[in-house]
Design an enzyme around this catalytic site. Structure first.
Site, mmCIF file in Angstrom:
data_model
loop_
_atom_site.group_PDB
_atom_site.id
_atom_site.type_symbol
_atom_site.label_atom_id
_atom_site.label_comp_id
_atom_site.label_asym_id
_atom_site.label_seq_id
_atom_site.Cartn_x
_atom_site.Cartn_y
_atom_site.Cartn_z
ATOM 1 N N GLY A 119 0.828 -1.200 0.000
ATOM 2 C CA GLY A 119 0.000 0.000 0.000
ATOM 3 C C GLY A 119 0.859 1.245 0.000
ATOM 4 O O GLY A 119 2.103 1.186 -0.032
ATOM 5 N N GLU A 120 0.192 2.375 0.057
ATOM 6 C CA GLU A 120 0.888 3.669 0.027
ATOM 7 C C GLU A 120 0.116 4.654 0.871
ATOM 8 O O GLU A 120 -1.109 4.748 0.781
ATOM 9 C CB GLU A 120 1.017 4.176 -1.409
ATOM 10 C CG GLU A 120 1.837 5.435 -1.545
ATOM 11 C CD GLU A 120 2.109 5.793 -2.992
ATOM 12 O OE1 GLU A 120 2.747 6.833 -3.228
ATOM 13 O OE2 GLU A 120 1.689 5.022 -3.886
ATOM 14 N N CYS B 85 5.607 4.388 0.621
ATOM 15 C CA CYS B 85 5.123 3.066 0.205
ATOM 16 C C CYS B 85 5.519 1.999 1.219
ATOM 17 O O CYS B 85 6.545 2.101 1.887
ATOM 18 C CB CYS B 85 5.695 2.713 -1.172
ATOM 19 S SG CYS B 85 5.123 3.799 -2.495
ATOM 20 N N VAL B 86 4.682 0.966 1.312
ATOM 21 C CA VAL B 86 4.935 -0.153 2.209
ATOM 22 C C VAL B 86 5.037 -1.426 1.373
ATOM 23 O O VAL B 86 4.184 -1.687 0.513
ATOM 24 C CB VAL B 86 3.824 -0.305 3.263
ATOM 25 C CG1 VAL B 86 4.150 -1.440 4.228
ATOM 26 C CG2 VAL B 86 3.634 1.004 4.029
ATOM 27 N N ASP C 281 -3.518 10.199 16.461
ATOM 28 C CA ASP C 281 -4.107 9.874 15.158
ATOM 29 C C ASP C 281 -4.745 8.489 15.210
ATOM 30 O O ASP C 281 -4.535 7.655 14.322
ATOM 31 C CB ASP C 281 -3.049 9.949 14.058
ATOM 32 C CG ASP C 281 -3.666 10.057 12.662
ATOM 33 O OD1 ASP C 281 -4.826 10.524 12.567
ATOM 34 O OD2 ASP C 281 -3.010 9.678 11.682
#
Length: 430
Positions: free
Chosen positions: A98-99, A104-105, A225
């Site tokens: 994902g991003e 990015c991961v 968060d």
């Protein structure tokens, strides 16, 4: 979300710290000195869009409250950039998970520190081109997750900070969480919705994680968060809090709050924090209350794709809390809700207590956790019952097991629970 107004808040009560940040590992130290303000550092991705609270503070990057944590012992591994390139097949798009706002991961596999013959699945987060703001969040994650450890916090395995021909490389390496985020499973795009029992377990796990951050150490960490996309699920579907880039240390002894930049995600951020910039642990409690309504309704806190009257989750649910028939209208329609409606009502009551307008009157997360524990235990007891009693006797037994919360007698029976819903009204966020 136009009704939110943001202020930089008063800075006179914020403790002074040296104007530098450092991350120390066993054989390297990374230090940065900066005169830029957070106002100067622009955000990208999920931290710089219409659904996020803008950063309006002139708080210096160098005044990191986590400087003291960097001096504590850490078990983090120091990875080389070449190791991580190999682990992720040169950051190949086929292993991209994902991003987000950080970058990015990628999924990767590294050698286990305990057994070099064994491979350990990891998630490698690579910092994007965000300059000093991204670096600050990287430092915060290393400092926080390097010294805290809990079953309901995602484990940071290690980090990497190297210079190469493209400049400095900043990466974070986490334990791999194969079942993605709670947000993914609550989404209407998810083929199989999370069953109610699983949602209660997630609420319990998340409360444990927050209670640990707030009250389980000799210092306090405020998440700042908390949201469904930052709650990840492991192979056994245990929920763990993740993404600590915006976390802050709680107020020092003798102070009531930390004055800080207003950051976070609209729909989750507590109203008093948005209006004043004064941050306390009760800001996380508010966000947790919003999350409970996500679990109940299957809806996002803010959804511009819905009709205008239904876009703000808290405003939409409020008129439906007056009686059980109206309450049923806000339940996630993807679930069958057989025998679970009463449990959902009680979770809404806990949510309402977290969403009190007066921050000081909100319960601590340890108190919230106790309430959720009692609800989960009562629900499991009903589920284990081999023969189903009548609805009235079932409700009576269920409530009798939960008669005390915070040392106060709870009303029993359906009318009592509905009365408590009335007395625990949601208050407008703006």
């Amino acid at each position: 979300m136009g009704c939110f107004q943001f202020y930089s808040g008063e800075k006179k009560e914020e403790p002074k710290t040296p104007k530098s940040m450092s991350v120390q590992s066993s054989n390297s130290t990374l230090t940065t000195n900066s005169t830029l303000t957070e106002r100067d550092m622009r955000r990208s991705g999920s931290l710089f869009n219409s659904q996020n609270v803008s950063d309006t503070s002139t708080e210096s990057v160098g005044r990191s409250q986590f400087l003291s944590l960097s001096q504590r012992s850490s078990n983090l591994r120091l990875f080389t950039y070449s190791e991580l390139k190999m682990a992720t097949k040169n950051f190949n798009h086929t292993v991209k998970l994902g991003e987000g706002g950080f970058g990015c991961v990628y999924k990767g596999a590294v050698k286990s520190s305990e057994d070099p013959e064994r491979k350990l699945d990891v998630a490698v987060k690579q910092l994007g081109k965000r300059g000093l703001q991204g670096h600050k969040e990287w430092v915060t994650e290393v400092n926080v997750l390097g010294v805290v450890e809990h079953p309901n916090l995602v484990k940071l395995v290690g980090h990497c900070a190297e210079d190469d021909e493209r400049g400095i490389q900043r990466l974070l390496i986490y334990e791999f969480m194969p079942n993605k985020s709670v947000e993914d499973h609550l989404s209407t795009k998810s083929e199989t919705p999370l069953p109610w029992a699983m949602r209660l377990k997630i609420a319990q796990d998340a409360a444990r994680g927050l209670a640990y951050l707030h009250e389980g150490m000799d210092f306090q960490i405020i998440f700042r968060d908390f949201k469904s996309s930052n709650i990840l699920l492991d192979e056994q579907w245990n929920a763990k809090l993740s993404d600590f880039g915006l976390a802050r240390l709680g107020p020092q002894e003798g102070l009531t709050h930390v004055s800080t930049a207003v950051v976070g995600t609209i729909g989750y951020a507590a109203p008093e924090y948005i209006q004043t910039g004064r941050l306390t642990s009760k800001s996380d409690v508010w966000s947790y209350g919003v999350f409970l309504y996500e679990l109940i309704t299957g809806r996002r806190p803010l959804d511009h794709n819905r009709p205008k009257s239904e876009q703000k989750l808290l405003d939409w649910v409020k008129p439906h809390l007056s009686d059980s028939k109206k309450f049923q209208q806000i339940l996630d329609p993807r679930l069958e809700w057989k025998g679970s409606k009463k449990s959902a009502q009680k979770l809404a009551i806990i949510a309402n207590r977290c969403l009190g307008k007066n921050a000081k009157a909100r319960p601590k997360m340890s108190e919230v956790l106790e309430m959720v524990n009692q609800l989960v235990e009562a629900s499991q007891e009903i589920g284990r019952s081999s023969s189903q009693p009548s609805e009235s006797s079932s409700m009576s037994r269920e409530t009798s097991e939960e008669t005390k919360v915070q040392g106060k007698q709870k009303p029993t029976g359906e009318s009592g629970w509905l009365h408590w819903i009335w007395s625990s009204k949601l208050l407008r966020t703006c």
